[in-house]
Scaffold this active site. Structure first.
Site, PDB file in Angstrom:
ATOM      1  N   GLU A 180      83.104   3.133  -8.014  1.00  0.00           N
ATOM      2  CA  GLU A 180      84.325   2.618  -7.550  1.00  0.00           C
ATOM      3  C   GLU A 180      84.346   2.535  -5.947  1.00  0.00           C
ATOM      4  OE1 GLU A 180      86.930   5.548  -9.382  1.00  0.00           O
ATOM      5  OE2 GLU A 180      86.611   4.590 -11.474  1.00  0.00           O
TER       6      GLU A 180
ATOM      7  N   GLU B 114      82.958   1.764 -19.786  1.00  0.00           N
ATOM      8  CA  GLU B 114      83.970   2.850 -20.242  1.00  0.00           C
ATOM      9  C   GLU B 114      84.944   1.915 -20.943  1.00  0.00           C
ATOM     10  OE1 GLU B 114      84.982   4.835 -16.556  1.00  0.00           O
ATOM     11  OE2 GLU B 114      83.057   4.993 -15.982  1.00  0.00           O
TER      12      GLU B 114
ATOM     13  N   ASP C 121      88.162   0.932 -22.956  1.00  0.00           N
ATOM     14  CA  ASP C 121      89.060   1.560 -23.745  1.00  0.00           C
ATOM     15  C   ASP C 121      90.196   0.539 -23.388  1.00  0.00           C
ATOM     16  OD1 ASP C 121      90.068   2.700 -21.169  1.00  0.00           O
ATOM     17  OD2 ASP C 121      89.793   4.623 -21.960  1.00  0.00           O
TER      18      ASP C 121
ATOM     19  N   HIS D 282      88.583  -0.513 -18.479  1.00  0.00           N
ATOM     20  CA  HIS D 282      89.603   0.262 -18.744  1.00  0.00           C
ATOM     21  C   HIS D 282      90.757  -0.774 -18.910  1.00  0.00           C
ATOM     22  CE1 HIS D 282      87.770   4.085 -18.817  1.00  0.00           C
ATOM     23  NE2 HIS D 282      87.398   3.749 -17.583  1.00  0.00           N
TER      24      HIS D 282
ATOM     25  N   ASN E  67      79.397   0.458 -10.257  1.00  0.00           N
ATOM     26  CA  ASN E  67      80.020   0.598 -11.546  1.00  0.00           C
ATOM     27  C   ASN E  67      81.592   0.471 -10.640  1.00  0.00           C
ATOM     28  OD1 ASN E  67      80.492   1.110 -14.171  1.00  0.00           O
ATOM     29  ND2 ASN E  67      81.325   2.989 -13.904  1.00  0.00           N
TER      30      ASN E  67
HETATM   31  C1  XIL Z   1      87.605  10.577 -16.269  1.00  0.00           C
HETATM   32  C2  XIL Z   1      87.417  11.654 -17.586  1.00  0.00           C
HETATM   33  O1  XIL Z   1      87.406  10.611 -18.644  1.00  0.00           O
HETATM   34  C3  XIL Z   1      88.394  12.652 -17.524  1.00  0.00           C
HETATM   35  O2  XIL Z   1      87.997  13.690 -18.579  1.00  0.00           O
HETATM   36  C4  XIL Z   1      88.590  13.343 -16.220  1.00  0.00           C
HETATM   37  O3  XIL Z   1      89.578  14.163 -16.095  1.00  0.00           O
HETATM   38  C5  XIL Z   1      88.604  12.427 -15.069  1.00  0.00           C
HETATM   39  O4  XIL Z   1      87.705  11.165 -15.271  1.00  0.00           O
HETATM   40  N1  XIL Z   1      86.516   6.019 -14.309  1.00  0.00           N
HETATM   41  C6  XIL Z   1      85.450   6.848 -14.306  1.00  0.00           C
HETATM   42  C7  XIL Z   1      85.122   8.173 -15.281  1.00  0.00           C
HETATM   43  O5  XIL Z   1      84.041   6.563 -13.728  1.00  0.00           O
HETATM   44  O6  XIL Z   1      84.355   9.192 -14.607  1.00  0.00           O
HETATM   45  C8  XIL Z   1      86.526   8.560 -15.159  1.00  0.00           C
HETATM   46  O7  XIL Z   1      86.378   9.630 -16.490  1.00  0.00           O
HETATM   47  C9  XIL Z   1      87.570   7.514 -15.924  1.00  0.00           C
HETATM   48  C10 XIL Z   1      87.837   6.539 -14.794  1.00  0.00           C
END
Ligand code: XIL
Length: 370
Positions: A181, A287, A289, A258, A222
């Site tokens: 990020e 990641e 979802d 996401h 990422n």
């Molecule tokens: C999130 C986890 O899922 C949570 O449990 C934690 O509290 C915060 O982080 N981007 C990322 C991940 O790269 O590491 C994050 O994970 C979600 C967003």
């Protein structure tokens, strides 16, 4: 296999700038252009495989590994969860336990316990590990501040953190999310402790240190909202070219994935993945979802199924997309309800680990591509 006979089917609904999806992969036959996901089983029947009904079995032979983030508390306490992680996935990513605040709670005091447990679990189950993450603005230990250290000290701390963590897992982590990020939505560098103290070259340094500690690990950038073509992914595209011109060991471009159906689904994902692919860079969805405003209804469930599938199809249609990871596979442990007010139902299985249409959709798409 994956970009042959079914490319046209996979590309349905994926916009490709300047060319049709089929011509992006010349030679791809299109007998299935009109096929629906329901026809997957007959196609699979023509190419026998041992299929236990899992995502992992469906992904076999596609060249894309299917993975999940793992919640270590759930892995220890919840047997059905543990069995599903083992059964369904080729790769695992620690949801939290490789983050700096967990592995170094006090300066110089490491705690690898939970991360080592995940690595052992992965080994038992013949899974690869995606390491997550080395340099980030979030989930850093509370002692790591600009008030406590000079810029030179912060640089030494980041170097030591990366050498020690990647060194600890040398040979055990397949791919690292090295830098997480690092850009804003408008493509400008994110204002973080690292940018302020070290300047923009901290990214190149992080990749060099990670490579020094484990020359065989694949090293990824990422981010989120970088799946389609936009100012943020343009910034990554420019950064990758710049890093490679400077000889920096960057191997992959990670798209978190996401998504939220109320904002619509990104429509230029394939075009974006293709431009990174053409550089010879590996890509990955890291990641995924797909959340929604609760309560769910049939239309939202359908949109979610499309969201999961859209990213997978883009991955299957390029040569160097190596993995597709969901950020948790069951709503029972999803991070979404705790972070996004009124939203949830973001994963492919419900709270009882029952598959949703999104799960079936992913499985069928993998089977078509196998
Ligand atoms: C999130 C986890 O899922 C949570 O449990 C934690 O509290 C915060 O982080 N981007 C990322 C991940 O790269 O590491 C994050 O994970 C979600 C967003």
């Amino acid at each position: 296999m994956r970009f042959g006979r079914i490319a046209a089917f996979l590309a349905v609904g994926l916009a490709v700038a300047g060319s049709t999806p089929a011509s992006a992969h010349p030679g791809s036959a299109s007998p299935l252009a009109g096929a629906q996901p329901g026809s997957a089983s007959s196609l699979a029947g023509a190419h026998p495989r041992s299929d236990d009904g899992s995502l992992r079995a469906a992904a076999r032979g596609t060249g894309v590994r299917v993975g999940t983030a793992v919640d270590m508390a759930a892995l220890a306490a919840d047997d059905p969860y543990r069995a599903a992680v083992a059964r369904e996935f080729d790769t695992v990513t620690p949801e939290n336990v490789m983050k700096w605040e967990v592995v170094e709670p006090q300066p110089g005091v490491y705690d690898w316990t939970a991360a080592d447990q995940l690595v052992a679990f992965a080994r038992e189950n013949h899974q690869l590990v995606r390491g997550h993450t080395l340099v980030w603005h979030s989930q850093n230990p509370s002692w790591l501040t600009e008030a406590n250290y000079t810029p030179a000290q912060l640089r030494a701390l980041l170097r030591k953190h990366i050498l020690d963590e990647v060194g600890h897992f040398k040979g055990k982590v397949w791919a690292w999310d090295v830098a997480n990020e690092v850009f804003n939505e408008d493509g400008t560098p994110r204002d973080t402790i690292w940018l302020r103290a070290l300047g923009p070259n901290y990214i190149a340094d992080a990749f060099r240190w990670a490579h020094q500690a484990d020359p065989k690990a694949l090293l990824f950038l990422n981010d989120y909202n970088n799946e389609g073509v936009n100012a943020k992914s343009d910034a990554y595209f420019a950064l990758v070219k710049q890093l490679r011109a400077a000889g920096v060991p960057v191997h992959g471009y990670g798209m978190q994935g996401h998504l939220a159906i109320q904002y619509g689904l990104p429509d230029t994902v394939l075009t974006n993945v293709q431009r990174f692919d053409k550089l010879g860079l590996r890509t990955a969805f890291t990641e995924v979802d797909v959340r929604m405003l609760l309560p769910a209804d049939a239309a939202k469930v359908q949109a979610q199924t499309e969201g999961f599938n859209l990213l997978l199809r883009a991955c299957l249609l390029v040569r160097h997309c190596v993995s597709y990871t969901v950020w948790g596979f069951t709503d029972k442990y999803s991070w979404v309800p705790g972070v996004f007010d009124g939203q949830g139902s973001a994963t492919p299985m419900d709270e009882n680990l029952q598959p949703k249409p999104a799960y079936e959709g992913l499985r069928e798409t993998f089977l078509l591509a196998g």
